[in-house]
Write a protein that holds these residues in place. Structure first.
Motif, PDB file in Angstrom:
ATOM      1  N   PHE A  12      70.056  30.929  83.176  1.00  0.00           N
ATOM      2  CA  PHE A  12      69.086  30.054  82.521  1.00  0.00           C
ATOM      3  C   PHE A  12      68.691  30.597  81.149  1.00  0.00           C
ATOM      4  CE2 PHE A  12      64.735  28.848  81.486  1.00  0.00           C
ATOM      5  CZ  PHE A  12      64.794  27.463  81.605  1.00  0.00           C
ATOM      6  N   CYS A  13      68.333  31.866  81.104  1.00  0.00           N
ATOM      7  CA  CYS A  13      67.820  32.448  79.860  1.00  0.00           C
ATOM      8  C   CYS A  13      68.895  32.586  78.781  1.00  0.00           C
ATOM      9  CB  CYS A  13      67.194  33.816  80.140  1.00  0.00           C
ATOM     10  SG  CYS A  13      65.659  33.713  81.098  1.00  0.00           S
ATOM     11  N   SER A  14      70.161  32.596  79.177  1.00  0.00           N
ATOM     12  CA  SER A  14      71.240  32.715  78.198  1.00  0.00           C
ATOM     13  C   SER A  14      71.828  31.361  77.816  1.00  0.00           C
ATOM     14  CB  SER A  14      72.347  33.617  78.744  1.00  0.00           C
ATOM     15  OG  SER A  14      72.910  33.078  79.920  1.00  0.00           O
ATOM     16  N   ASP A  15      71.348  30.294  78.450  1.00  0.00           N
ATOM     17  CA  ASP A  15      71.865  28.958  78.144  1.00  0.00           C
ATOM     18  C   ASP A  15      71.500  28.561  76.707  1.00  0.00           C
ATOM     19  OD1 ASP A  15      71.641  25.794  78.165  1.00  0.00           O
ATOM     20  OD2 ASP A  15      72.912  26.350  79.857  1.00  0.00           O
ATOM     21  N   ASN A  16      72.419  27.908  76.028  1.00  0.00           N
ATOM     22  CA  ASN A  16      72.202  27.545  74.624  1.00  0.00           C
ATOM     23  C   ASN A  16      70.999  26.634  74.416  1.00  0.00           C
ATOM     24  OD1 ASN A  16      74.358  29.023  73.607  1.00  0.00           O
ATOM     25  ND2 ASN A  16      75.823  27.374  73.946  1.00  0.00           N
TER      26      ASN A  16
END
Length: 229
Positions: A197-201
């Protein structure tokens, strides 16, 4: 497809405002961001949300929509051509709404209680309650995602936004108190989801860094302490 002006009243550090930002970005809608302050609320905010007098407020063609969960559903209905936020199946939508209410009404208030608790014993007692909630969320995630990467399936959806928006503050609190709220040994599936989630663009430029949130909390605490003396 909805048209007209889109304005968002909020502050960048609010997880509830972040929810709206993520949803709008998913729909490729760029709002005019109107910065508010928690200590000196604007006339526009008070006029737009006279009941709760708080952010976020979405102004669509100058018509106000308040409360983050309500706003998320409004965005999904108003911009149907973008990626869906809520599940299309009525049962899945009901389940998503149920867990969103649980997160906001039961789980996150415990995180806030943990932040306010004084002393390690008091914090440990609250942390035990949070851990029970974490196990429920872990089970819910495994059941709801049906083998996919997110609550919403193969891409971010409603529950991902609702829970994921709170992660910045949760990690900031962990940093400040040196205690683990999200224990990956007890909730491994959610721990992996957290990273995705936190690395999603769509998300990574919206959710504030924990270090920045911790600094805000320290400054607010110092200011509050100074005014009380």
């Amino acid at each position: 497809m909805a048209t007209g002006s889109v304005k968002l009243l909020g502050v960048w550090a609010s997880p509830f405002v972040n929810r709206v930002e993520i949803a709008l970005k998913m729909k490729s809608v760029e709002p005019e961001f109107i910065l508010e302050t928690t200590l000196n609320k604007s006339e526009l905010l008070l006029k737009s949300n006279p009941v709760y007098k708080k952010i976020p407020v979405l102004l669509h063609d100058e018509k106000p929509i308040c409360e983050s969960l309500v706003i998320l559903q409004y965005i999904d209905d108003s911009w149907p051509n973008g990626p869906s936020i809520l599940p299309s199946d009525p049962y899945d939508r009901a389940i998503a709404r149920f867990w969103a209410s649980y997160i906001d009404e039961k789980w996150y208030p415990l995180v806030v209680e943990f932040m306010k608790a004084e002393g390690k014993e008091e914090k440990a007692a609250v942390l035990e309650k949070i851990s029970e909630g974490n196990l429920l969320l872990e089970e819910a995630f495994i059941k709801i995602n049906k083998g996919n990467s997110f609550f919403g399936g193969d891409r971010i959806g409603y529950l991902d936004i609702v829970l994921g928006s709170l992660l910045g503050w949760v990690k900031a609190i962990e940093m400040m108190d040196e205690m683990k709220i999200l224990d990956e040994t007890k909730m491994p599936s959610l721990a992996e989801w957290d990273k995705r989630f936190c690395s999603d663009n769509v998300v990574k430029d919206i959710i504030p860094q924990p270090e920045k949130l911790a600094e805000i909390h320290r400054k607010f605490h110092q200011m509050k302490k100074a005014t009380s003396n």
